[in-house]
Scaffold this motif. Structure first.
Motif, PDB file in Angstrom:
ATOM      1  N   ALA A   1       2.058  -7.331  -9.275  1.00  0.00           N
ATOM      2  CA  ALA A   1       2.451  -7.090  -8.115  1.00  0.00           C
ATOM      3  C   ALA A   1       2.346  -5.579  -7.989  1.00  0.00           C
ATOM      4  O   ALA A   1       3.168  -4.660  -8.434  1.00  0.00           O
ATOM      5  CB  ALA A   1       4.081  -7.426  -7.929  1.00  0.00           C
ATOM      6  N   PRO A   2       1.040  -5.187  -7.416  1.00  0.00           N
ATOM      7  CA  PRO A   2       0.911  -3.632  -7.467  1.00  0.00           C
ATOM      8  C   PRO A   2       1.842  -2.742  -6.742  1.00  0.00           C
ATOM      9  O   PRO A   2       1.956  -1.533  -7.113  1.00  0.00           O
ATOM     10  CB  PRO A   2      -0.502  -3.624  -6.694  1.00  0.00           C
ATOM     11  CG  PRO A   2      -0.522  -4.669  -5.760  1.00  0.00           C
ATOM     12  CD  PRO A   2       0.170  -5.909  -6.669  1.00  0.00           C
ATOM     13  N   HIS A   3       2.587  -3.260  -5.853  1.00  0.00           N
ATOM     14  CA  HIS A   3       3.479  -2.385  -4.726  1.00  0.00           C
ATOM     15  C   HIS A   3       4.962  -2.374  -5.496  1.00  0.00           C
ATOM     16  O   HIS A   3       5.861  -1.725  -4.995  1.00  0.00           O
ATOM     17  CB  HIS A   3       3.592  -2.730  -3.634  1.00  0.00           C
ATOM     18  CG  HIS A   3       1.941  -2.726  -2.879  1.00  0.00           C
ATOM     19  ND1 HIS A   3       1.170  -1.329  -2.951  1.00  0.00           N
ATOM     20  CD2 HIS A   3       1.315  -3.509  -2.111  1.00  0.00           C
ATOM     21  CE1 HIS A   3       0.102  -1.729  -2.365  1.00  0.00           C
ATOM     22  NE2 HIS A   3       0.183  -2.839  -1.812  1.00  0.00           N
ATOM     23  N   ALA A   4       5.110  -3.345  -6.484  1.00  0.00           N
ATOM     24  CA  ALA A   4       6.485  -3.294  -6.956  1.00  0.00           C
ATOM     25  C   ALA A   4       6.697  -2.085  -8.008  1.00  0.00           C
ATOM     26  O   ALA A   4       5.588  -1.609  -8.206  1.00  0.00           O
ATOM     27  CB  ALA A   4       6.598  -4.593  -7.933  1.00  0.00           C
ATOM     28  N   THR A   5       7.989  -1.844  -8.062  1.00  0.00           N
ATOM     29  CA  THR A   5       8.325  -0.738  -8.804  1.00  0.00           C
ATOM     30  C   THR A   5       7.903  -1.034 -10.548  1.00  0.00           C
ATOM     31  O   THR A   5       8.049  -1.996 -10.956  1.00  0.00           O
ATOM     32  CB  THR A   5       9.554  -0.556  -9.134  1.00  0.00           C
ATOM     33  OG1 THR A   5      10.545  -1.601  -9.242  1.00  0.00           O
ATOM     34  CG2 THR A   5      10.169   0.117  -7.709  1.00  0.00           C
ATOM     35  N   VAL A   6       7.587   0.222 -11.166  1.00  0.00           N
ATOM     36  CA  VAL A   6       6.946   0.050 -12.547  1.00  0.00           C
ATOM     37  C   VAL A   6       8.277  -0.554 -13.474  1.00  0.00           C
ATOM     38  O   VAL A   6       9.607  -0.332 -13.522  1.00  0.00           O
ATOM     39  CB  VAL A   6       6.460   1.318 -13.098  1.00  0.00           C
ATOM     40  CG1 VAL A   6       6.547   1.114 -14.778  1.00  0.00           C
ATOM     41  CG2 VAL A   6       5.616   1.883 -12.400  1.00  0.00           C
TER      42      VAL A   6
ATOM     43  N   GLU B   1     -12.762   6.666  -4.261  1.00  0.00           N
ATOM     44  CA  GLU B   1     -12.614   6.797  -5.941  1.00  0.00           C
ATOM     45  C   GLU B   1     -11.085   6.471  -6.123  1.00  0.00           C
ATOM     46  O   GLU B   1     -10.553   5.867  -7.049  1.00  0.00           O
ATOM     47  CB  GLU B   1     -13.056   8.102  -6.229  1.00  0.00           C
ATOM     48  CG  GLU B   1     -14.650   8.011  -6.534  1.00  0.00           C
ATOM     49  CD  GLU B   1     -15.053   9.455  -6.955  1.00  0.00           C
ATOM     50  OE1 GLU B   1     -16.186   9.387  -7.768  1.00  0.00           O
ATOM     51  OE2 GLU B   1     -14.604  10.329  -6.693  1.00  0.00           O
ATOM     52  N   LEU B   2     -10.204   7.271  -5.106  1.00  0.00           N
ATOM     53  CA  LEU B   2      -8.835   7.243  -5.125  1.00  0.00           C
ATOM     54  C   LEU B   2      -8.256   5.728  -5.107  1.00  0.00           C
ATOM     55  O   LEU B   2      -7.572   5.168  -6.008  1.00  0.00           O
ATOM     56  CB  LEU B   2      -8.135   8.189  -4.383  1.00  0.00           C
ATOM     57  CG  LEU B   2      -6.651   8.284  -4.513  1.00  0.00           C
ATOM     58  CD1 LEU B   2      -6.257   8.741  -5.862  1.00  0.00           C
ATOM     59  CD2 LEU B   2      -5.859   9.017  -3.325  1.00  0.00           C
ATOM     60  N   VAL B   3      -8.927   4.974  -4.304  1.00  0.00           N
ATOM     61  CA  VAL B   3      -8.611   3.741  -3.839  1.00  0.00           C
ATOM     62  C   VAL B   3      -8.866   2.704  -5.085  1.00  0.00           C
ATOM     63  O   VAL B   3      -7.907   1.909  -5.419  1.00  0.00           O
ATOM     64  CB  VAL B   3      -9.083   3.222  -2.771  1.00  0.00           C
ATOM     65  CG1 VAL B   3      -9.050   1.435  -2.523  1.00  0.00           C
ATOM     66  CG2 VAL B   3      -8.550   3.851  -1.352  1.00  0.00           C
ATOM     67  N   ARG B   4     -10.237   2.954  -5.850  1.00  0.00           N
ATOM     68  CA  ARG B   4     -10.354   2.134  -6.953  1.00  0.00           C
ATOM     69  C   ARG B   4      -9.483   2.581  -8.032  1.00  0.00           C
ATOM     70  O   ARG B   4      -9.040   1.485  -9.037  1.00  0.00           O
ATOM     71  CB  ARG B   4     -11.757   2.553  -7.499  1.00  0.00           C
ATOM     72  CG  ARG B   4     -12.842   1.995  -6.531  1.00  0.00           C
ATOM     73  CD  ARG B   4     -14.158   2.086  -7.354  1.00  0.00           C
ATOM     74  NE  ARG B   4     -14.763   3.307  -7.560  1.00  0.00           N
ATOM     75  CZ  ARG B   4     -15.515   3.738  -6.425  1.00  0.00           C
ATOM     76  NH1 ARG B   4     -15.854   3.294  -5.489  1.00  0.00           N
ATOM     77  NH2 ARG B   4     -16.172   4.925  -6.716  1.00  0.00           N
TER      78      ARG B   4
ATOM     79  N   GLY C   1      -5.494   1.694  -5.999  1.00  0.00           N
ATOM     80  CA  GLY C   1      -5.179   0.886  -4.919  1.00  0.00           C
ATOM     81  C   GLY C   1      -5.211   1.167  -3.433  1.00  0.00           C
ATOM     82  O   GLY C   1      -5.289   2.442  -3.223  1.00  0.00           O
ATOM     83  N   LEU C   2      -4.909   0.307  -2.612  1.00  0.00           N
ATOM     84  CA  LEU C   2      -4.668   0.546  -1.159  1.00  0.00           C
ATOM     85  C   LEU C   2      -3.284   1.002  -0.968  1.00  0.00           C
ATOM     86  O   LEU C   2      -2.386   0.377  -1.567  1.00  0.00           O
ATOM     87  CB  LEU C   2      -5.216  -0.637  -0.221  1.00  0.00           C
ATOM     88  CG  LEU C   2      -6.594  -0.604  -0.190  1.00  0.00           C
ATOM     89  CD1 LEU C   2      -6.767  -2.111   0.433  1.00  0.00           C
ATOM     90  CD2 LEU C   2      -7.161   0.328   0.661  1.00  0.00           C
TER      91      LEU C   2
ATOM     92  N   PHE D   1     -10.085  -5.513  -8.141  1.00  0.00           N
ATOM     93  CA  PHE D   1      -9.890  -6.022  -6.814  1.00  0.00           C
ATOM     94  C   PHE D   1     -10.178  -4.896  -5.853  1.00  0.00           C
ATOM     95  O   PHE D   1     -11.149  -4.954  -4.766  1.00  0.00           O
ATOM     96  CB  PHE D   1      -8.537  -6.515  -6.391  1.00  0.00           C
ATOM     97  CG  PHE D   1      -8.514  -7.028  -5.100  1.00  0.00           C
ATOM     98  CD1 PHE D   1      -8.896  -8.431  -4.731  1.00  0.00           C
ATOM     99  CD2 PHE D   1      -8.051  -6.201  -3.752  1.00  0.00           C
ATOM    100  CE1 PHE D   1      -9.160  -8.741  -3.320  1.00  0.00           C
ATOM    101  CE2 PHE D   1      -7.940  -6.677  -2.639  1.00  0.00           C
ATOM    102  CZ  PHE D   1      -8.424  -7.845  -2.393  1.00  0.00           C
ATOM    103  N   TYR D   2     -10.039  -3.594  -6.056  1.00  0.00           N
ATOM    104  CA  TYR D   2     -10.096  -2.682  -5.174  1.00  0.00           C
ATOM    105  C   TYR D   2     -11.774  -1.989  -5.427  1.00  0.00           C
ATOM    106  O   TYR D   2     -12.002  -1.074  -4.694  1.00  0.00           O
ATOM    107  CB  TYR D   2      -9.093  -1.546  -5.179  1.00  0.00           C
ATOM    108  CG  TYR D   2      -7.767  -2.302  -4.928  1.00  0.00           C
ATOM    109  CD1 TYR D   2      -7.236  -2.420  -3.572  1.00  0.00           C
ATOM    110  CD2 TYR D   2      -6.770  -2.054  -5.998  1.00  0.00           C
ATOM    111  CE1 TYR D   2      -6.096  -2.883  -3.295  1.00  0.00           C
ATOM    112  CE2 TYR D   2      -5.490  -2.739  -5.609  1.00  0.00           C
ATOM    113  CZ  TYR D   2      -5.168  -3.197  -4.081  1.00  0.00           C
ATOM    114  OH  TYR D   2      -4.114  -3.464  -4.273  1.00  0.00           O
TER     115      TYR D   2
END
Ligand SMILES: [Zn+2]
Length: 846
Positions: free
Chosen positions: A53-58, A314-317, A320-321, A415-416
């Protein structure tokens, strides 16, 4: 090598509230067969899903918002949020994104009209369907791509023309004609116009543009121009572009050796009209204007917005978005990213301006598809992810800072990164079915179209000359699709069987939301510029460069910095899938030219120039192409050349020069020539001329050695006199340059920095007792940087059309090695002309 596809696609949207959109069926397929058409073999139940879950907290990023059931092939929403799901098999993985929303509010077609293929088996086209979702607090997107999700019920207006769509929403043409396709869901009904075309039919629309040797077209190289995104009203414009490109290609010195080889290359065109101008863009574009990133820029943006920082892409890779509504400041975001275990992230390359541009990498809309004849796409969609080779990762128990977690994050974030850049132009997977679109694409509707092309006698069936069949064909890859599109793109695609180029170099586009009574329907339609006039010079440079790839030449430019594990990951001899660099005739990597076999462990960068494949290419004083196969004549070898060239060979007889005879060998169907074969069957040396018959071009050769077994060289083989100085054969690398490489074991670059990308020509460092040619970047030897990498990959010269095709007259030419290779393939009888006119001779050396 397993290649995976996921149906419906890799960017899934579900909702919690509406039962009709709470779950979907999905299938993971593996492509079978060596060439197309491919069989899609379902392997869903062999996959292991792994959630992130990329947007969840670490600390809580292993949570799930959906359940991926590989046994039933079902994905079901369980909570609101975004997951990246890695689907792993024994040797391959593919990453999908799943966004779960509270509710779905509306849907619409992403096409106004669509062209598809008549086909008895395969459903080619898949109309795009987009949806508006509720404004959730989790930062999931408002609009999403629900193509193929089977939420919208689709039906054909006339099943004698168009079969009813399959469960993936793909449509199959039954017979040529026009009908419509209706969709209905959520009390919304829409229709789009459908045109069915039989691409495979015979079309005698090939028109000659430039005459090389028309009667002999089936045996020589032919270039074909085709049109994409030109309407019927634009045919004159297409003709004008083709005429200008063809003229310049063969007239201007910067495009040599095409000009010198002109008599061995025909040029044809074949015009077909598209319904729409422009081509489809797969990427979304920023729909909001901020100072760091303009409205209309592709997401992700492939350029820098400030200083020495990352490109936005490059930042998105790496990170992420952005979540929708991302409003954290730069300091907080840097802290966040530094805590996420991201791969290869350096916060020193992040500025406020870059973060602002990144935050603007968001849009409420998807660009509507353009309806073009061949169905090309600029860039790609998030839905169009590809699989990657790689064994399953170790289990990750906790979202901590452990090595397994970092490896897992790196894989999830592909994915990105797995997308085609905005400036690439390829066949749209929503116009070309997965059964046909892979490898050399020989089975595609495009190649069916080309195979059916013909002209007046004697070229009625010439079309097949461009269609790959696994054997080497001279005209393979010499197709230039000219796209009536102002966004910048030039690509050699589908295993070097087709080049596609756009007519301008723009980096942003204009698009407008189409007013709709339903405010939740957000169609984003591109504005067609009033005057789509081509930037011809830039276009011709691109065409000439892309054809270079069709001659098995790799890019000599740099785009990425050599990273710390580059040698281990890319140049590891035990991994045969990692290194494709050395298949290109103008590219060498450390894996092949190393001096120290332990380079992977001791980081030695020393090279052994004797392993360099272009080191032995001879400089040639005189050459001819055999006009018939060799024959034995007594104990001598008899060859025949064009009688008009015979007097030059008489002069060679008188001088007593040594003559060589070489078979022109293409080692692969893609035309790989190096390393040159040095066996007696392919190369005869030590020949001298006994007699020349100037009336019929017959030359009798004797050999210092015995001609047993009898040599046999075919028509088209190369007879040549190697250039000697003081009795020593001269290769394309000057002796003193080669000596320098031997003693230094290093490339010639004066600028040795591989930590930054250089787009410029490289100049050689000082070589003792040697003065390079006037434009020293042309010096032939070994230069570091190529095949898009800054280091450990090498090229022959400091400058080349494969490095920079733009620039002034002094740049933009092919380097001498590339010129040699193209000449050897197209007409080895012109080697001496190329040598006399273009070899970068060193200044007089005392
Ligand atoms: Zn080159």
């Amino acid at each position: 090598m397993a290649v995976l596809r996921v149906f419906p696609h890799c960017d899934i949207h579900l909702t919690l509230d509406n039962p009709a959109t709470r779950s979907i069926s999905f299938t993971v397929f593996q492509l079978l067969n060596a060439v197309g058409p491919y069989t899609l073999s379902p392997i869903t139940n062999t996959c292991t899903p792994r959630y992130f879950a990329p947007h969840a907290t670490v600390g809580s990023r292993l949570q799930r918002f959906a359940n991926v059931d590989v046994t039933t092939g079902t994905i079901t929403a369980t909570g609101i949020g975004t997951n990246l799901v890695i689907l792993e098999t024994a040797d391959t993985y593919i990453v999908i994104r799943i966004q779960v929303h509270q509710n779905i509010l509306a849907w619409w077609f992403g096409n106004e009209k669509i062209t598809t293929a008549q086909d008895p088996i395969y459903a080619h086209s898949q109309p795009s369907i987009y949806a508006m979702f509720s404004d959730d607090t989790t930062g999931t997107d408002r609009v999403g791509d629900i193509t193929g999700h089977n939420f919208v019920r689709l039906s054909s207006g006339d099943t004698t023309i168009l079969a009813d769509p399959n469960s993936d929403g793909r449509i199959r043409g039954v017979a040529e004609g026009e009908t419509d396709l209706e969709g209905s869901f959520l009390s919304i009904t829409e229709t789009i116009d459908v045109r069915v075309i039989n691409y495979a039919q015979t079309r005698n629309i090939l028109e000659p543009v430039k005459f090389g040797d028309m009667p002999n077209a089936a045996n020589i190289h032919n270039i074909l121009f085709v049109a994409e995104g030109f309407t019927a009203a634009d045919e004159a414009k297409f003709d004008q572009i083709v005429t200008q490109v063809s003229t310049d290609l063969f007239l201007k010195q910067r495009h040599e050796p095409y000009g010198t080889l002109s008599s061995s290359i025909n040029v044809f065109k074949a015009f077909t009209a598209s319904n729409d101008r422009l081509v489809t863009c797969g990427f979304q574009v920023a729909d909001n204007q901020i100072s760091a990133l303009s409205k209309g820029t592709p997401i992700p943006y492939e350029h820098k917005v400030s200083g020495d920082n990352y490109l936005v892409s490059e930042l998105v890779r790496r990170v992420g978005l952005p979540m929708r509504g991302e409003d954290r400041n730069v300091r907080d975001l840097k802290d966040l990213w530094n805590s996420q275990g991201l791969n290869n992230f350096d916060d020193a390359k992040v500025s406020i301006r870059l973060v602002n541009a990144w935050k603007n990498s968001h849009s409420l809309g998807f660009l509507e598809t353009r309806d073009t004849f061949f169905g090309m796409i600029l860039g790609s969609r998030w839905a169009d992810n590809n699989s990657t080779l790689g064994a399953p990762l170790a289990a990750v128990a906790n979202d901590d800072d452990s090595a397994p977690l970092k490896a897992f994050v790196k894989r999830a974030y592909t994915f990105y990164s797995g997308k085609k850049a905005a400036r690439s132009i390829t066949m749209d997977p929503r116009r070309h079915p997965p059964e046909l679109l892979f490898g050399d694409s020989r089975a595609t509707s495009f190649m069916s179209f080309v195979g059916g092309l013909g002209a007046a006698a004697p070229n009625q069936t010439l079309g097949s000359a461009w269609v790959p069949d696994g054997t080497f064909k001279k005209s393979r890859g010499l197709i230039a699709m000219i796209s009536n599109e102002h966004m910048h793109a030039g690509t050699n695609l589908n295993s070097s069987t087709l080049t596609a180029n756009t007519i301008n170099q723009d980096a942003l586009l204009n698009a407008t939301y189409v007013p709709n009574p339903n405010a939740n329907i957000k169609k984003l339609r591109r504005d067609v510029p009033d005057n789509l006039s081509p930037s011809l010079d830039a276009m011709i440079n691109t065409v000439a460069h892309e054809f270079g790839h069709s001659f098995n030449l790799g890019d000599e430019y740099e785009e990425f910095v050599e990273y710390s594990n580059f040698a281990t990951e890319r140049l590891n001899p035990s991994d045969t899938t990692s290194n494709f660099f050395d298949n290109y005739d103008n590219i060498a990597s450390l894996e092949v030219i190393f001096d120290d076999a332990n380079y992977l462990t001791n980081n030695s960068r020393e090279i052994d120039p004797s392993k360099l494949k272009w080191n032995i290419l001879p400089r040639i004083k005189l050459s001819a192409k055999l006009t018939s196969a060799t024959q034995m004549n007594g104990g001598n070898l008899e060859v025949t050349v064009n009688s008009r060239e015979a007097n030059s060979w008489e002069a060679i007889r008188v001088a007593g020069d040594e003559v060589h005879l070489r078979r022109i060998v293409m080692q692969t169907d893609q035309g790989q020539q190096l390393p040159l074969s040095m066996t007696a069957a392919d190369l005869l040396t030590g020949l001298t001329i006994v007699s020349v018959d100037e009336s019929n071009g017959t030359i009798v050769l004797s050999s210092a050695g015995t001609l047993v077994p009898s040599p046999s060289f075919p028509e088209g083989a190369s007879l040549y006199v190697p250039l000697k100085i003081a009795g020593v054969m001269q290769n394309v690398i000057e002796d003193k340059v080669f000596t320098e490489l031997v003693s230094s074991k290093l490339p010639l670059n004066k600028d040795t920095d591989t930590s930054a990308v250089s787009k410029k020509a490289d100049f050689p460092h000082r070589i003792s007792d040697f003065k390079p040619p006037c434009q020293s970047a042309r010096l032939v030897g070994l230069f570091e940087g190529g095949a898009t990498w800054t280091g450990l990959v090498y090229r022959p010269a400091g400058t080349c059309k494969m490095r920079t095709s733009s620039g002034g007259e002094e740049h933009g030419e092919f380097c001498y090695v590339c010129k040699w290779l193209i000449t050897n393939r197209v007409d080895p009888g012109k080697h001496h002309v190329i040598h006399t006119n273009f070899y970068p001779v060193a200044k007089k050396n005392e």
